[in-house]
Design a protein around this motif. Sequence first.
Motif, PDB file in Angstrom:
ATOM      1  N   ALA A  44      10.577   2.229  14.904  1.00 42.77           N
ATOM      2  CA  ALA A  44       9.599   2.934  15.734  1.00 42.77           C
ATOM      3  C   ALA A  44      10.156   4.229  16.310  1.00 42.77           C
ATOM      4  N   GLU A  45      11.471   4.372  16.393  1.00 41.07           N
ATOM      5  CA  GLU A  45      12.049   5.614  16.908  1.00 41.07           C
ATOM      6  C   GLU A  45      11.884   6.752  15.918  1.00 41.07           C
ATOM      7  N   LEU A  46      11.844   6.436  14.628  1.00 43.07           N
ATOM      8  CA  LEU A  46      11.763   7.474  13.606  1.00 43.07           C
ATOM      9  C   LEU A  46      10.363   7.598  13.008  1.00 43.07           C
ATOM     10  N   PHE A  47       9.594   6.505  13.069  1.00 39.96           N
ATOM     11  CA  PHE A  47       8.300   6.499  12.394  1.00 39.96           C
ATOM     12  C   PHE A  47       7.203   6.038  13.347  1.00 39.96           C
ATOM     13  N   GLU A  48       5.979   6.503  13.066  1.00 41.82           N
ATOM     14  CA  GLU A  48       4.819   5.943  13.755  1.00 41.82           C
ATOM     15  C   GLU A  48       4.399   4.712  12.973  1.00 41.82           C
ATOM     16  N   VAL A  49       4.305   3.581  13.648  1.00 40.90           N
ATOM     17  CA  VAL A  49       3.989   2.335  12.958  1.00 40.90           C
ATOM     18  C   VAL A  49       2.664   1.788  13.491  1.00 40.90           C
ATOM     19  N   GLU A  50       1.705   1.578  12.596  1.00 43.27           N
ATOM     20  CA  GLU A  50       0.404   1.014  13.006  1.00 43.27           C
ATOM     21  C   GLU A  50       0.098  -0.198  12.160  1.00 43.27           C
ATOM     22  N   LYS A  51      -0.676  -1.116  12.742  1.00 39.25           N
ATOM     23  CA  LYS A  51      -1.013  -2.338  12.013  1.00 39.25           C
ATOM     24  C   LYS A  51      -2.523  -2.465  11.868  1.00 39.25           C
ATOM     25  N   GLU A  52      -2.948  -2.800  10.665  1.00 41.31           N
ATOM     26  CA  GLU A  52      -4.380  -3.011  10.402  1.00 41.31           C
ATOM     27  C   GLU A  52      -4.521  -4.268   9.585  1.00 41.31           C
ATOM     28  N   GLY A  53      -4.989  -5.321  10.173  1.00 40.81           N
ATOM     29  CA  GLY A  53      -5.186  -6.555   9.402  1.00 40.81           C
ATOM     30  C   GLY A  53      -3.867  -7.253   9.105  1.00 40.81           C
ATOM     31  N   ASP A  54      -3.957  -8.418   8.510  1.00 41.52           N
ATOM     32  CA  ASP A  54      -2.778  -9.258   8.335  1.00 41.52           C
ATOM     33  C   ASP A  54      -2.237  -9.297   6.906  1.00 41.52           C
ATOM     34  N   SER A  55      -2.727  -8.427   6.022  1.00 42.93           N
ATOM     35  CA  SER A  55      -2.262  -8.526   4.633  1.00 42.93           C
ATOM     36  C   SER A  55      -0.817  -8.048   4.516  1.00 42.93           C
ATOM     37  N   LYS A  56      -0.127  -8.558   3.503  1.00 40.68           N
ATOM     38  CA  LYS A  56       1.285  -8.213   3.308  1.00 40.68           C
ATOM     39  C   LYS A  56       1.401  -6.922   2.521  1.00 40.68           C
ATOM     40  N   VAL A  57       0.944  -5.828   3.158  1.00 35.74           N
ATOM     41  CA  VAL A  57       0.956  -4.534   2.474  1.00 35.74           C
ATOM     42  C   VAL A  57       1.571  -3.507   3.416  1.00 35.74           C
ATOM     43  N   ILE A  58       2.396  -2.636   2.877  1.00 35.07           N
ATOM     44  CA  ILE A  58       2.916  -1.525   3.672  1.00 35.07           C
ATOM     45  C   ILE A  58       2.470  -0.230   3.011  1.00 35.07           C
ATOM     46  N   VAL A  59       1.897   0.671   3.808  1.00 35.74           N
ATOM     47  CA  VAL A  59       1.501   1.981   3.278  1.00 35.74           C
ATOM     48  C   VAL A  59       2.391   3.030   3.932  1.00 35.74           C
ATOM     49  N   LEU A  60       3.100   3.803   3.117  1.00 35.76           N
ATOM     50  CA  LEU A  60       3.963   4.855   3.639  1.00 35.76           C
ATOM     51  C   LEU A  60       3.240   6.175   3.429  1.00 35.76           C
ATOM     52  N   GLU A  61       2.907   6.863   4.525  1.00 29.14           N
ATOM     53  CA  GLU A  61       2.182   8.122   4.402  1.00 29.14           C
ATOM     54  C   GLU A  61       3.055   9.282   4.802  1.00 29.14           C
ATOM     55  N   GLY A  62       3.071  10.340   3.985  1.00 23.07           N
ATOM     56  CA  GLY A  62       3.885  11.500   4.279  1.00 23.07           C
ATOM     57  C   GLY A  62       5.034  11.617   3.296  1.00 23.07           C
ATOM     58  N   ASP A  63       6.021  12.468   3.669  1.00 20.74           N
ATOM     59  CA  ASP A  63       7.131  12.719   2.754  1.00 20.74           C
ATOM     60  C   ASP A  63       8.256  11.705   2.998  1.00 20.74           C
ATOM     61  N   PHE A  64       8.484  10.847   2.029  1.00 12.11           N
ATOM     62  CA  PHE A  64       9.538   9.830   2.161  1.00 12.11           C
ATOM     63  C   PHE A  64      10.721  10.112   1.235  1.00 12.11           C
ATOM     64  N   SER A  65      10.840  11.405   0.798  1.00 15.62           N
ATOM     65  CA  SER A  65      11.874  11.699  -0.195  1.00 15.62           C
ATOM     66  C   SER A  65      13.289  11.576   0.372  1.00 15.62           C
ATOM     67  N   ILE A  79       3.886  -2.433  -1.618  1.00 18.45           N
ATOM     68  CA  ILE A  79       4.251  -1.211  -0.885  1.00 18.45           C
ATOM     69  C   ILE A  79       3.597  -0.043  -1.606  1.00 18.45           C
ATOM     70  N   ILE A  80       2.851   0.782  -0.864  1.00 20.11           N
ATOM     71  CA  ILE A  80       2.207   1.951  -1.466  1.00 20.11           C
ATOM     72  C   ILE A  80       2.795   3.193  -0.804  1.00 20.11           C
ATOM     73  N   VAL A  81       3.310   4.108  -1.586  1.00 22.73           N
ATOM     74  CA  VAL A  81       3.874   5.344  -1.038  1.00 22.73           C
ATOM     75  C   VAL A  81       2.907   6.470  -1.355  1.00 22.73           C
ATOM     76  N   ARG A  82       2.294   7.026  -0.303  1.00 21.48           N
ATOM     77  CA  ARG A  82       1.338   8.145  -0.519  1.00 21.48           C
ATOM     78  C   ARG A  82       2.097   9.447  -0.349  1.00 21.48           C
ATOM     79  N   GLY A  83       2.932   9.780  -1.268  1.00 20.76           N
ATOM     80  CA  GLY A  83       3.779  10.960  -1.172  1.00 20.76           C
ATOM     81  C   GLY A  83       4.999  10.750  -2.045  1.00 20.76           C
ATOM     82  N   ASN A  84       6.017  11.602  -1.824  1.00 21.87           N
ATOM     83  CA  ASN A  84       7.225  11.453  -2.623  1.00 21.87           C
ATOM     84  C   ASN A  84       8.117  10.344  -2.050  1.00 21.87           C
ATOM     85  N   ALA A  85       8.874   9.682  -2.944  1.00 18.94           N
ATOM     86  CA  ALA A  85       9.743   8.586  -2.520  1.00 18.94           C
ATOM     87  C   ALA A  85      11.207   8.958  -2.733  1.00 18.94           C
TER      88      ALA A  85
END
Lengths: 235, 557
Positions: A44-65, A79-85
């Motif tokens: 949480a110090e480095l990323f904004e973390v939000e929760k929606e529903g209880d499914s076992k899915v992580i969505v990474l939004e932004g530049d994760f390179s 795990i879905i990365v919406r950007g570079n990994a």
Amino acid sequence: MLIIKPKIDFEVNVEAEITPDIATDLEYAKSFTVYYGKLEMSLAELFEVEKEGDSKVIVLEGDFSRVKWIGKGMLDGEIIVRGNAGANYGAFMKGGKIVIEGNADDWIGAEMEGGEIIVKGDAKNLIGCPYWGDLEGMKGGKIVIEGNAGNYIGEKMVSGEIEVRGKAGDFIGTEMKGGLITIHGDCGIVGGDMKAGEIRIGGIFELVPAFRETDDVFVGDVNVKGKGIVRVLTL
Amino acid sequence: MILVKNGHVIDPVNGINEEMDLFIKNGRISSEFKINEKECEVIDAKGKLVVAGAIDIHAHIAARKINSGRAMRPEEFRRVRQKTGKFRAAVGRTLLTAPAIGYEYVKMGYTTAIEPATPSLYTLHTHEELDSIPIIDKAALPLFGNWHLVFKFIAENDIEKLASFISWVLEKMKGYGVKVVNPGGVEAWMYGSNAHSIDDLVPYYDVSVRDIITGLIKANEMLDLPHSIHIHCNNLGEPGNYETTVDTMKLANGIRNNRRQVLHVTHVQFNAFSGSGWKDMGSGTEEIIKLVNKSDNITIDMGQVIFGHATTMTADGPFQFDLHKLLKNKWINLDVELETGTGVVPLIYRPSSPVHSVMWAIALELGLLVNPDKNVISTDYPNGGPFDRYPYIMTLLLSRKYREKEMERAHKYLQRAANLPSIDIERTLEDIVKMTRSSPARILGMHNKGHLGEGADADVVVYDINPAEFNPDKYREIEKALSSALFTIKGGTVVVKNGKIAGDIWGRTMWVDATLRTTAEIIEPDLEEYFNYYTVNRENYGVEERWMRRAERIEVG
């Protein structure tokens, strides 16, 4: 479902060994230990973390390179990365699915044993390879690169499948012991010290000069008494 | 000044097995009895076992081999043993970094370790490595068994020259004793063969393996060095090799020394196979055990294998090549010109393998049946496994129940190929103290070590074991207690508290100076000729004492 966004542009690499297991518990996810350079921090110090529903899915939004080791050893979930990994995504993973919508860095699916990784952009080097010194690379599962890939693909691969829809670099299936690698475009040197398994190539490639030509395939590498198959894909 | 109060002291050298106090002053054990407790650091060891620091007689902790192995096995360094903090970082699975070696040894109560094979050409590097290992005392044994000059002196049957040469090398290399690895075989391998019996000849020299071993024993006894020759026999790792081992041991017949043995045969497990091939390979310990127990001039160490990862590394080039061919695993070969050879091959000992299970049993047979005064616990680190599993070996020797449990894990072939299942013996704590402290100290000629008498080095270990209530069936607790010492005191400094590193000091590197006993002039022409054709100038050959961190010269003569 957990949605994670970087708070800042990272100046050095972040090592975050997060798996979909943390997606169901927001407090645990926020306090999960990650490393920013040499500093030990919470997610949480480095990323904004939000929760929606209880499914076992992580969505990474932004530049994760610059964020490494996502999905290390994951068992299930997505795990879905919406950007570079960054590098080492899905290393040692045993199940589940990783979808990278941008480009990926080195070491995608290194030593993975099961599950699926899909890269919609390009990927760099060392796909499904063993880490330095280990004797077995990818042991199962599937990696699909929809763009182009770099050097070293499926080194010491034992089982599983790697598919590159675009072009690839040198050293495809070096010391391969099983499994299937498919390259639809052009690539460089193929099949050095290959023992078993199959490589299928659609474009122009360079085969190491240690393969016997049979009616429809090449068999080698004869230097190591290998029975690997290199097949040219026809349309 | 440290006072260890009320501990149960076991010290076989001085015949102590009772509750008593120990007083440490100026890095030595003192017999003063008027002690002002206020001036001392007092350690209450009531109901705890107090023993001397243990000695590892054979562990490849430095030299070129382990470093080449480290380079070849990056996968070894993913295990983090200690992060950087007050002390240095320590990593490694079977191949440890230099700080990890020192720290892991003292954590389990070892305070001295011997690097048993250093090629002279690269001994400068060995000392650099030894200097990087914290806390423990150490020494290195240069290799002699395949050296052209040794062949030459033996062909001339000139033991005096050979003795002069040994003392010249020990002085130049700051070495402690004479190591012999596959005598004649490594040289023969350079011509495509090997030495398979003690009557095989070295190509282009009219000397047999027998001549090399007896010549070196005689030269070693002429110098009366603290340690005897330290031999890794021919045919290591081949089924049926126990016969070669017995033949080699018989070469010590009729040669004696009042202080110690004249022949130390190392990692005997690897040289005690019976059978004609891998299909009928079995334990060949029976004859070896009989011979060692009745001779007072031979000692051995076990060479236990431990199920799990290991890295084989020996100066026995041909053996390493055969192993590489057998396992098809990665391999390094290093040739050391006219002196010796080396190879490194990684290996995993699996309980599901019949051969590995029998090897595991062979070493335990040696540990249980050879007189503990003539036997030392070793894994031939890292050949048999990491040395940090010594507590596991000790516990197996102490507890029959633990052995039975481990035997269930091993391959069934063990039941008919080894004698271990029929052995009921349980070693006592005193036997274990002998096999880790007093025996190696006597075998190495280190009189200040391995006991707790007056003037001994203040290497003291306190374990959380109460000898009065000792129960071998509680093997998990024993192994845990032996793995992490409550206190380890090295040279009067507390270095371990409750299994954690508490102090970082530099130990000594011991070397033997026997030049007073010999005249260097008689080998001068031979050395002159040798260095005329060698790759290294004579001026650049060897190690000077001032380059070493804490050298301790041991003078004989």
